[in-house]
Design a protein around this motif. Structure first.
Motif, PDB file in Angstrom:
ATOM      1  N   TYR A  83       8.519 -13.252  -0.878  1.00  0.00           N
ATOM      2  CA  TYR A  83       9.347 -12.455   0.027  1.00  0.00           C
ATOM      3  C   TYR A  83      10.528 -13.275   0.509  1.00  0.00           C
ATOM      4  O   TYR A  83      10.430 -14.477   0.723  1.00  0.00           O
ATOM      5  N   SER A  89       7.848  -9.060  -3.504  1.00  0.00           N
ATOM      6  CA  SER A  89       6.905  -8.505  -4.471  1.00  0.00           C
ATOM      7  C   SER A  89       5.527  -9.098  -4.243  1.00  0.00           C
ATOM      8  O   SER A  89       5.379 -10.163  -3.649  1.00  0.00           O
ATOM      9  N   GLN A  90       4.512  -8.365  -4.726  1.00  0.00           N
ATOM     10  CA  GLN A  90       3.137  -8.832  -4.683  1.00  0.00           C
ATOM     11  C   GLN A  90       2.463  -8.525  -6.008  1.00  0.00           C
ATOM     12  O   GLN A  90       2.813  -7.570  -6.698  1.00  0.00           O
ATOM     13  N   HIS A 106       0.646  -4.344  -8.868  1.00  0.00           N
ATOM     14  CA  HIS A 106       1.981  -4.888  -8.610  1.00  0.00           C
ATOM     15  C   HIS A 106       2.662  -4.103  -7.500  1.00  0.00           C
ATOM     16  O   HIS A 106       2.475  -2.893  -7.381  1.00  0.00           O
ATOM     17  N   THR A 108       6.702  -4.133  -6.453  1.00  0.00           N
ATOM     18  CA  THR A 108       7.991  -4.729  -6.790  1.00  0.00           C
ATOM     19  C   THR A 108       8.944  -4.633  -5.602  1.00  0.00           C
ATOM     20  O   THR A 108       8.733  -3.820  -4.688  1.00  0.00           O
ATOM     21  N   PRO A 109      10.020  -5.433  -5.619  1.00  0.00           N
ATOM     22  CA  PRO A 109      10.969  -5.401  -4.497  1.00  0.00           C
ATOM     23  C   PRO A 109      11.610  -4.028  -4.293  1.00  0.00           C
ATOM     24  O   PRO A 109      12.038  -3.701  -3.200  1.00  0.00           O
ATOM     25  N   GLU A 111      10.150  -1.087  -4.560  1.00  0.00           N
ATOM     26  CA  GLU A 111       9.225  -0.097  -4.017  1.00  0.00           C
ATOM     27  C   GLU A 111       9.230  -0.160  -2.496  1.00  0.00           C
ATOM     28  O   GLU A 111       9.422  -1.220  -1.911  1.00  0.00           O
ATOM     29  N   SER A 119      -1.515  -2.949   0.357  1.00  0.00           N
ATOM     30  CA  SER A 119      -0.812  -3.816  -0.591  1.00  0.00           C
ATOM     31  C   SER A 119      -1.774  -4.305  -1.676  1.00  0.00           C
ATOM     32  O   SER A 119      -2.993  -4.282  -1.501  1.00  0.00           O
TER      33      SER A 119
END
Length: 160
Positions: A83, A89-90, A106, A108-109, A111, A119
């Motif tokens: 972040y 993203s995760q 996933h 993404t940035p 979303e 999450s």
């Protein structure tokens, strides 16, 4: 301010005593779990084979075989979060009974940020048996925020 978290999380009995890797560092978390950060040196040590799984940024080629073997007795998760300025993203995946049991998940940035507890990392932590208790999510309940900047807490002999 940004952060990066890349690690294996599993019940303490899976990761303690330290896994058989020279560059592995294991730290205890709350709720009977432990964390092993994926440092550059550990990445190099555990990488082998092709990148057939290749789901995340710092997931070593062939490492899914190690996680699969470790999961024979308890679930094992690999998680990543990156972040900066509130965007990021995760990634999360969980192995159990020798096979991939959850994910890869996933975020993404691009979303929208999910509601607390929805999450990829929170899903993985719940699969490991973590509970959010009186916190927003399992990430906060385990106080994973204190491990966001690996170089700040990793012993100097394990830093690149």
């Amino acid at each position: 301010m940004g952060y990066v978290l890349q690690c294996v999380i599993a019940p303490a009995r899976v990761l303690d005593p330290r896994p058989p890797f020279t560059n592995a560092v294991v730290v205890g978390l709350d709720q009977g779990l432990s964390l092993m950060p994926m440092t550059p040196d550990l990445y190099d040590e555990v990488s082998r084979g092709d990148h057939s799984f290749a789901p995340a940024h710092l997931f070593p080629p062939g490492f899914e075989d190690v996680l699969s073997a470790w999961s024979a007795t308890a679930p094992v998760a690999y998680v990543e979060a990156e972040y900066f300025g509130g965007s990021g993203s995760q990634f999360a995946a969980v192995w159990q009974n020798g096979a991939l049991a959850l994910g890869p998940l996933h975020l993404t940035p691009n979303e929208p940020r999910p509601a607390p507890g929805w999450s990829p990392i929170s899903h993985a932590l719940r699969h490991l048996g973590a509970s959010r208790q009186n916190h927003d999510d399992e990430f906060d309940a385990l106080r994973l925020g204190r491990h966001r900047h690996t170089e700040d807490w990793l012993p100097p002999e394990h830093q690149a």
